[in-house]
Write a protein that holds these residues in place. Structure first.
Motif, PDB file in Angstrom:
ATOM      1  N   SER A  14     -31.803 -28.214 -44.134  1.00  0.00           N
ATOM      2  CA  SER A  14     -32.333 -27.394 -45.219  1.00  0.00           C
ATOM      3  C   SER A  14     -32.427 -25.936 -44.795  1.00  0.00           C
ATOM      4  CB  SER A  14     -33.717 -27.886 -45.635  1.00  0.00           C
ATOM      5  OG  SER A  14     -33.662 -29.206 -46.107  1.00  0.00           O
ATOM      6  N   VAL A  20     -37.090 -31.893 -50.758  1.00  0.00           N
ATOM      7  CA  VAL A  20     -35.682 -31.938 -50.339  1.00  0.00           C
ATOM      8  C   VAL A  20     -34.928 -33.035 -51.086  1.00  0.00           C
ATOM      9  CG1 VAL A  20     -34.094 -32.273 -48.412  1.00  0.00           C
ATOM     10  CG2 VAL A  20     -36.210 -30.992 -48.073  1.00  0.00           C
ATOM     11  N   GLY A  76     -30.250 -32.162 -49.050  1.00  0.00           N
ATOM     12  CA  GLY A  76     -30.720 -31.086 -48.176  1.00  0.00           C
ATOM     13  C   GLY A  76     -31.102 -29.835 -48.934  1.00  0.00           C
ATOM     14  N   GLY A  77     -30.767 -29.805 -50.224  1.00  0.00           N
ATOM     15  CA  GLY A  77     -31.125 -28.658 -51.056  1.00  0.00           C
ATOM     16  C   GLY A  77     -32.477 -28.852 -51.718  1.00  0.00           C
ATOM     17  N   SER A 125     -28.428 -26.429 -49.169  1.00  0.00           N
ATOM     18  CA  SER A 125     -28.728 -26.634 -47.755  1.00  0.00           C
ATOM     19  C   SER A 125     -28.104 -25.500 -46.949  1.00  0.00           C
ATOM     20  CB  SER A 125     -28.172 -27.973 -47.280  1.00  0.00           C
ATOM     21  OG  SER A 125     -26.748 -27.930 -47.264  1.00  0.00           O
TER      22      SER A 125
END
Length: 332
Positions: free
Chosen positions: A9, A167, A177-178, A304
């Motif tokens: 992240s 996340v 991861g974003g 991410s």
């Protein structure tokens, strides 16, 4: 089980610092502007390292995020599943309004000189590809209090819980991861607020002002800020991660809070805004809004760290480019 490591992240979960700069910009028209922004994506992390190594103890970081229309113009398909323009809530003077914004920078450090230097370098690299439409320099106020005198961010999730609430995971695997981030700039009528008794202020917020202890449920008004921003789903509280910052210009009589909330979906933040501006039930709105006015609003996607860098080589297909707006300078 896959052995592939989870995407890293961006600095969403970094500790709250003493200073922050928030920059919102719109993308200018033309293929050249879009190309510049795409190329800039692979420079962000390097510039953070370049400035941060001068004083590592100051905890410099930057989160970079994109609005819905900008994503289509810059990168095309696929797109984050829950990314959409900011949804407005309320009406009249009590409105969570959408304002222009395609690119968000959330820069944090324990010293303003590092924030300032990084903001300058990032902005210079973008050149005339973007137009800055809002810039706020925030600061920590005493023991993490808002300008109105109450501690802010008390219910933030921590550790593993913070990651779980903010996340994206398998629900949108291509963007794992974003995160999503929603920002609003609030101005406070401090003359009217300070004319209230402390007891009245505590009823509006739902907490004791000095101790920060939450009011007992039997005396806490259902219209309090605390009550309306507490969400539950299947008996469990749903949380977001706030990193709000006070800002102001005493000489101009400007006193405000820059709200910034991260989550793995925009839904909980939007539900909180609906509760505040419309009411739960409708009409039972957040009485803090009698003294605070939202003058900006934007929703953005935080890729991410790995995806952010790779976006430099990604562009819409020819067909997508043909239908993409020439300029993404409208509300995020």
């Amino acid at each position: 089980m896959s052995d592939t490591p989870a995407p890293l992240s961006q600095a969403v979960h970094n500790p709250t610092t003493r200073h922050a700069i928030f920059i919102v910009a719109t993308l200018n028209a033309g293929a050249g502007a879009a190309e510049t922004v795409r190329g800039w994506c692979e420079d962000v992390a390097a510039l953070v390292r370049t400035v941060g190594t001068r004083s590592p103890q100051e905890n410099l970081s930057c989160v970079c995020a994109f609005g819905s229309r900008a994503w289509d113009t810059l990168f095309g398909s696929p797109r984050p599943a829950a990314l959409h323009p900011f949804r407005e809530f309320g009406s009249g003077e009590r409105t969570a309004a959408a304002t222009p914004g395609d690119l968000l920078l959330h820069i944090r450090a324990d010293s303003m000189d590092l924030c300032f230097e990084l903001a300058t370098l990032l902005r210079n690299r973008l050149g005339d590809a973007v137009t800055v439409v809002d810039e706020v320099q925030g600061f920590r106020y005493f023991d993490r209090r808002a300008i109105i005198g109450f501690v802010d961010g008390t219910e933030n999730p921590e550790g593993r819980e913070a990651v779980d609430f903010t996340v994206i995971g398998d629900e949108d695997a291509e963007f794992a991861g974003g995160s999503y981030v929603l920002v609003q700039k609030y101005l406070h009528d401090m003359t009217a607020w300070n004319s209230l008794t402390v007891e009245s202020q505590e009823g509006i917020i739902g907490r004791h002002k000095l101790s920060n202890v939450e009011l007992d449920d039997d005396i806490k008004p259902s219209s309090s800020h605390s009550a309306l921003t507490t969400l539950e789903e299947n008996g469990q509280e749903v949380k977001i991660l706030r990193d709000n910052m006070p800002f102001g210009r005493p000489g101009a009589g400007e006193f405000g809070t820059y709200f910034i909330g991260y989550a793995r979906s925009p839904a909980p933040i939007e539900q909180m805004l609906e509760n505040m501006f419309v009411g739960r039930p409708p009409g039972n709105y957040d009485r803090l809004l009698d003294y605070s006015r939202a003058i900006t609003g934007g929703l953005f996607f935080v890729p991410s760290a790995d995806l952010l860098e790779s976006l430099a080589s990604r562009a819409p297909s020819a067909g997508e480019a043909a239908v993409a707006p020439a300029s993404a300078g409208s509300a995020a």
